[in-house]
Write a protein that holds these residues in place. Structure first.
Motif, PDB file in Angstrom:
ATOM      1  N   ARG A 324       0.807  -1.271  -0.023  1.00  0.00           N
ATOM      2  CA  ARG A 324      -0.048   0.132  -0.030  1.00  0.00           C
ATOM      3  C   ARG A 324       0.919   1.413   0.185  1.00  0.00           C
ATOM      4  O   ARG A 324       1.632   1.207   0.603  1.00  0.00           O
ATOM      5  CB  ARG A 324      -0.692   0.068   1.293  1.00  0.00           C
ATOM      6  N   MET A 325       0.596   2.246  -0.889  1.00  0.00           N
ATOM      7  CA  MET A 325       0.975   3.571  -0.849  1.00  0.00           C
ATOM      8  C   MET A 325      -0.036   4.641  -0.798  1.00  0.00           C
ATOM      9  O   MET A 325      -1.036   4.509  -1.312  1.00  0.00           O
ATOM     10  CB  MET A 325       1.746   3.799  -2.223  1.00  0.00           C
ATOM     11  N   VAL A 326      -0.033   5.512   0.454  1.00  0.00           N
ATOM     12  CA  VAL A 326      -1.150   6.352   0.486  1.00  0.00           C
ATOM     13  C   VAL A 326      -0.216   7.870   0.314  1.00  0.00           C
ATOM     14  O   VAL A 326       0.619   8.183   1.022  1.00  0.00           O
ATOM     15  CB  VAL A 326      -1.611   6.407   2.080  1.00  0.00           C
ATOM     16  N   THR A 327      -0.897   8.688  -0.305  1.00  0.00           N
ATOM     17  CA  THR A 327      -0.469  10.033  -0.333  1.00  0.00           C
ATOM     18  C   THR A 327      -1.254  10.853   0.399  1.00  0.00           C
ATOM     19  O   THR A 327      -2.472  10.591   1.060  1.00  0.00           O
ATOM     20  CB  THR A 327      -0.789  10.405  -1.750  1.00  0.00           C
ATOM     21  N   HIS A 328      -0.534  11.943   1.050  1.00  0.00           N
ATOM     22  CA  HIS A 328      -1.005  12.910   2.065  1.00  0.00           C
ATOM     23  C   HIS A 328      -0.354  14.194   1.898  1.00  0.00           C
ATOM     24  O   HIS A 328       0.528  14.356   1.055  1.00  0.00           O
ATOM     25  CB  HIS A 328      -0.868  12.256   3.202  1.00  0.00           C
ATOM     26  N   MET A 329      -0.933  15.288   2.650  1.00  0.00           N
ATOM     27  CA  MET A 329      -0.493  16.676   2.427  1.00  0.00           C
ATOM     28  C   MET A 329       0.942  16.609   2.605  1.00  0.00           C
ATOM     29  O   MET A 329       1.550  17.794   2.160  1.00  0.00           O
ATOM     30  CB  MET A 329      -1.012  17.088   3.860  1.00  0.00           C
ATOM     31  N   ASP A 330       1.687  15.880   3.157  1.00  0.00           N
ATOM     32  CA  ASP A 330       3.103  15.900   3.402  1.00  0.00           C
ATOM     33  C   ASP A 330       4.036  15.430   2.152  1.00  0.00           C
ATOM     34  O   ASP A 330       5.204  15.249   2.613  1.00  0.00           O
ATOM     35  CB  ASP A 330       3.618  15.559   4.945  1.00  0.00           C
ATOM     36  N   ILE A 331       3.176  14.977   1.326  1.00  0.00           N
ATOM     37  CA  ILE A 331       3.882  14.633   0.221  1.00  0.00           C
ATOM     38  C   ILE A 331       3.736  15.371  -1.063  1.00  0.00           C
ATOM     39  O   ILE A 331       2.489  15.546  -1.455  1.00  0.00           O
ATOM     40  CB  ILE A 331       3.632  13.051  -0.216  1.00  0.00           C
ATOM     41  N   SER A 332       4.642  15.705  -1.699  1.00  0.00           N
ATOM     42  CA  SER A 332       4.642  16.895  -2.731  1.00  0.00           C
ATOM     43  C   SER A 332       4.864  16.126  -4.283  1.00  0.00           C
ATOM     44  O   SER A 332       5.214  15.167  -4.260  1.00  0.00           O
ATOM     45  CB  SER A 332       5.700  18.011  -2.525  1.00  0.00           C
ATOM     46  N   PRO A 333       4.403  16.739  -5.134  1.00  0.00           N
ATOM     47  CA  PRO A 333       4.508  16.275  -6.693  1.00  0.00           C
ATOM     48  C   PRO A 333       5.897  16.044  -6.768  1.00  0.00           C
ATOM     49  O   PRO A 333       6.103  14.944  -7.547  1.00  0.00           O
ATOM     50  CB  PRO A 333       4.053  17.562  -7.392  1.00  0.00           C
ATOM     51  N   THR A 334       6.903  16.849  -6.151  1.00  0.00           N
ATOM     52  CA  THR A 334       8.210  16.561  -6.498  1.00  0.00           C
ATOM     53  C   THR A 334       8.441  15.195  -5.699  1.00  0.00           C
ATOM     54  O   THR A 334       9.355  14.274  -6.418  1.00  0.00           O
ATOM     55  CB  THR A 334       9.245  17.484  -5.653  1.00  0.00           C
ATOM     56  N   ASP A 335       7.949  15.051  -4.469  1.00  0.00           N
ATOM     57  CA  ASP A 335       8.352  13.581  -3.991  1.00  0.00           C
ATOM     58  C   ASP A 335       7.843  12.461  -4.668  1.00  0.00           C
ATOM     59  O   ASP A 335       8.281  11.364  -4.873  1.00  0.00           O
ATOM     60  CB  ASP A 335       7.482  13.667  -2.575  1.00  0.00           C
ATOM     61  N   ILE A 336       6.742  12.628  -5.362  1.00  0.00           N
ATOM     62  CA  ILE A 336       5.983  11.753  -6.344  1.00  0.00           C
ATOM     63  C   ILE A 336       7.058  11.404  -7.131  1.00  0.00           C
ATOM     64  O   ILE A 336       7.307  10.322  -7.761  1.00  0.00           O
ATOM     65  CB  ILE A 336       4.690  12.080  -6.983  1.00  0.00           C
ATOM     66  N   LYS A 337       7.667  12.438  -7.930  1.00  0.00           N
ATOM     67  CA  LYS A 337       8.607  12.095  -9.155  1.00  0.00           C
ATOM     68  C   LYS A 337       9.845  11.453  -8.782  1.00  0.00           C
ATOM     69  O   LYS A 337      10.456  10.322  -9.113  1.00  0.00           O
ATOM     70  CB  LYS A 337       9.216  13.456  -9.797  1.00  0.00           C
ATOM     71  N   THR A 338      10.346  11.818  -7.290  1.00  0.00           N
ATOM     72  CA  THR A 338      11.692  11.123  -6.739  1.00  0.00           C
ATOM     73  C   THR A 338      11.325   9.516  -6.509  1.00  0.00           C
ATOM     74  O   THR A 338      12.036   8.692  -6.726  1.00  0.00           O
ATOM     75  CB  THR A 338      11.804  11.774  -5.477  1.00  0.00           C
ATOM     76  N   THR A 339       9.795   9.296  -6.222  1.00  0.00           N
ATOM     77  CA  THR A 339       9.559   7.916  -5.727  1.00  0.00           C
ATOM     78  C   THR A 339       9.610   7.151  -7.078  1.00  0.00           C
ATOM     79  O   THR A 339       9.885   5.801  -7.163  1.00  0.00           O
ATOM     80  CB  THR A 339       8.223   7.788  -5.149  1.00  0.00           C
ATOM     81  N   ILE A 340       8.859   7.893  -8.256  1.00  0.00           N
ATOM     82  CA  ILE A 340       8.818   7.145  -9.537  1.00  0.00           C
ATOM     83  C   ILE A 340      10.055   6.569  -9.963  1.00  0.00           C
ATOM     84  O   ILE A 340      10.417   5.501 -10.271  1.00  0.00           O
ATOM     85  CB  ILE A 340       7.985   7.962 -10.371  1.00  0.00           C
ATOM     86  N   ARG A 341      10.918   7.785 -10.055  1.00  0.00           N
ATOM     87  CA  ARG A 341      12.299   7.346 -10.293  1.00  0.00           C
ATOM     88  C   ARG A 341      12.865   6.104  -9.369  1.00  0.00           C
ATOM     89  O   ARG A 341      13.671   5.299  -9.983  1.00  0.00           O
ATOM     90  CB  ARG A 341      13.328   8.666 -10.127  1.00  0.00           C
ATOM     91  N   ALA A 342      12.765   6.229  -8.093  1.00  0.00           N
ATOM     92  CA  ALA A 342      13.460   4.939  -7.314  1.00  0.00           C
ATOM     93  C   ALA A 342      12.748   3.880  -7.581  1.00  0.00           C
ATOM     94  O   ALA A 342      13.304   2.865  -7.744  1.00  0.00           O
ATOM     95  CB  ALA A 342      13.397   5.433  -5.900  1.00  0.00           C
ATOM     96  N   ILE A 343      11.558   3.665  -7.771  1.00  0.00           N
ATOM     97  CA  ILE A 343      10.991   2.388  -8.287  1.00  0.00           C
ATOM     98  C   ILE A 343      11.229   2.014  -9.498  1.00  0.00           C
ATOM     99  O   ILE A 343      11.850   0.654  -9.798  1.00  0.00           O
ATOM    100  CB  ILE A 343       9.382   2.452  -8.221  1.00  0.00           C
ATOM    101  N   ARG A 344      11.625   2.772 -10.686  1.00  0.00           N
ATOM    102  CA  ARG A 344      11.794   2.246 -11.977  1.00  0.00           C
ATOM    103  C   ARG A 344      13.249   1.913 -11.737  1.00  0.00           C
ATOM    104  O   ARG A 344      13.632   1.032 -12.524  1.00  0.00           O
ATOM    105  CB  ARG A 344      11.722   3.437 -12.900  1.00  0.00           C
ATOM    106  N   GLU A 345      14.293   2.669 -11.085  1.00  0.00           N
ATOM    107  CA  GLU A 345      15.611   2.098 -11.046  1.00  0.00           C
ATOM    108  C   GLU A 345      15.492   0.836 -10.309  1.00  0.00           C
ATOM    109  O   GLU A 345      16.269   0.033 -10.885  1.00  0.00           O
ATOM    110  CB  GLU A 345      16.056   3.133  -9.925  1.00  0.00           C
ATOM    111  N   PHE A 346      14.743   0.451  -9.379  1.00  0.00           N
ATOM    112  CA  PHE A 346      14.868  -1.006  -9.023  1.00  0.00           C
ATOM    113  C   PHE A 346      14.424  -1.847 -10.199  1.00  0.00           C
ATOM    114  O   PHE A 346      15.111  -2.956  -9.879  1.00  0.00           O
ATOM    115  CB  PHE A 346      13.566  -0.916  -7.837  1.00  0.00           C
ATOM    116  N   TYR A 347      13.567  -1.539 -10.601  1.00  0.00           N
ATOM    117  CA  TYR A 347      13.095  -2.626 -11.922  1.00  0.00           C
ATOM    118  C   TYR A 347      13.924  -2.516 -13.198  1.00  0.00           C
ATOM    119  O   TYR A 347      14.082  -3.712 -13.803  1.00  0.00           O
ATOM    120  CB  TYR A 347      11.795  -2.216 -12.408  1.00  0.00           C
ATOM    121  N   ASN A 348      14.886  -1.427 -13.344  1.00  0.00           N
ATOM    122  CA  ASN A 348      15.741  -1.440 -14.319  1.00  0.00           C
ATOM    123  C   ASN A 348      17.216  -2.032 -14.062  1.00  0.00           C
ATOM    124  O   ASN A 348      17.850  -2.295 -14.738  1.00  0.00           O
ATOM    125  CB  ASN A 348      16.140  -0.019 -14.942  1.00  0.00           C
ATOM    126  N   ALA A 349      17.345  -2.240 -12.662  1.00  0.00           N
ATOM    127  CA  ALA A 349      18.784  -2.704 -12.272  1.00  0.00           C
ATOM    128  C   ALA A 349      18.834  -4.491 -12.629  1.00  0.00           C
ATOM    129  O   ALA A 349      18.052  -4.910 -12.806  1.00  0.00           O
ATOM    130  CB  ALA A 349      18.724  -2.430 -10.684  1.00  0.00           C
TER     131      ALA A 349
END
Ligand code: PLP
Length: 349
Positions: A324-349
């Motif tokens: 589960r991933m839950v978005t909330h007030m303390d997560i910004s659009p920039t945080d979303i981009k950072t997270t997408i990058r980190a998950i894609r990096e995991f699958y590309n490795a």
């Protein structure tokens, strides 16, 4: 993963924390409102700020009265105990909070018998199942008293037609109706439906101010004057009467003024996260309508994916079949981009 009350493990902070929308912390403005709150002893009914909150939420929900309580769990338990007597039964979903995630309080504390029914892929009960589960009125059977539904369910806004059908079955059989609307705010914002419309079929509705709305503590249970009077007695019985609770109610009022309009951003962030993660072979996405996304990762990837993210300061839910991933007030659009990058990096490795 979830610390027990007696755990003394060190507290780890994550820069980006998708564990829950309950993690939101009171802002400077909210803390100021709390500090300046006018208070009194609410057990005597004399806290003006609590009264304002109860009246305001009741009005929003289209009910006569509200009751400020410490948690959503207590709110649901109070509702069950106000609707059902000892040994009576409530029908609910196997995955619903009031059955699965409240330490068995209905049975243990309320002497109320749960009748949990399976939910469909949207988290909804089936009207035929409910009809079949209602016991005939004779001396062999438990007395079926209440149908308790939930909205949202795992971030999924419930279909209003299905809710109406379920409520019709309940009414035809003389049952009362309770809605666990912990995240009814998200449902209302996402479906552009007034809270009062979502709450209308129900006798009582519970809502949490401490999740996406960002208050530190607090839920409000709403219903008729008579129901709330009964609920007030049960709250006292459960030890939920609070004294200068206006300090907490002030945070909730601040949340309604300032944070309710921000929920749409949380939903947009969850949608952007789902978009950014689409097309990864080994990852299935289960998107709720609102602020939740569930990652269906291969069993062999689950632990390592969660660990990979934690190493980068990103926490998600535990490594289950659906993470589960839950978005909330303390997560910004920039945080979303950072997270997408980190998950894609995991699958590309
Ligand atoms: C969180 C939640 C609750 C309970 O709220 P607490 O304040 O954590 O006790 C009840 N129902 C649902 C659907 C929830 O998500």
């Amino acid at each position: 993963m979830y610390r027990s009350a007696s755990s003394n493990a060190p507290i780890r902070r994550f820069e980006i924390d998708f564990l829950s929308d309950t993690l939101t912390k009171p802002s400077a403005g909210m803390r100021k409102a709390m500090a300046e709150a006018e208070v009194g002893d609410d057990v005597y009914g004399e806290d003006p700020t609590v009264r304002v909150l109860e009246e305001r939420v009741a009005l929003m929900m289209g009910k006569e009265a509200g009751l400020f309580v410490p948690s959503g769990t207590q709110s649901n338990l109070i509702a069950l105990m106000a609707h059902c007597g000892r040994g009576e039964e409530f029908i609910t979903g196997t995955s619903y909070h009031s059955y699965l995630l409240e330490s068995g309080g209905a049975a243990a504390v309320g002497s109320i018998m749960p009748c949990p029914l399976p939910v469909d892929e949207n988290g909804a009960l089936l009207p035929g199942d409910v009809r079949a589960a209602i016991k005939p009125d004779n001396t062999w059977f438990v007395k079926t008293r209440l149908l308790a539904l939930e909205n949202t369910v795992n971030g999924q806004v419930q279909n209003p037609k299905r809710i109406a059908q379920l409520c019709t079955v309940a009414r035809e059989n003389g049952l009362s109706l309770h809605l666990d609307g912990a995240r009814i705010w998200n449902a209302s914002v996402q479906s552009e439906t007034p809270l009062a419309d979502l709450a209308a079929p129900f006798d009582s509705v519970s809502s949490c101010l401490s999740k996406g709305l960002g208050a530190p503590v607090g839920s409000v249970l709403c219903g008729s004057h008579e129901f709330i009077y009964q609920a007030g007695r049960v709250r006292k019985m459960l030890g939920g009467g609070m004294r200068q609770a206006g300090i907490l109610a002030a945070a909730c009022l601040y949340a309604l003024d300032h944070n309710l309009p921000k929920l749409a951003q949380d939903h947009a962030n969850a949608a952007a996260l789902a978009d950014g993660l689409s097309g990864i072979d080994r990852l299935t996405l289960h998107r709720g309508d609102t602020n939740m996304l569930f990652l269906g990762a291969d069993p062999k990837d689950r632990e390592s994916l969660v660990a990979h993210l934690e190493n980068q300061g990103i926490r998600v839910g535990p490594p289950a079949a659906k993470i589960r991933m839950v978005t909330h007030m303390d997560i910004s659009p920039t945080d979303i981009k950072t997270t997408i990058r980190a998950i894609r990096e995991f699958y590309n490795a």
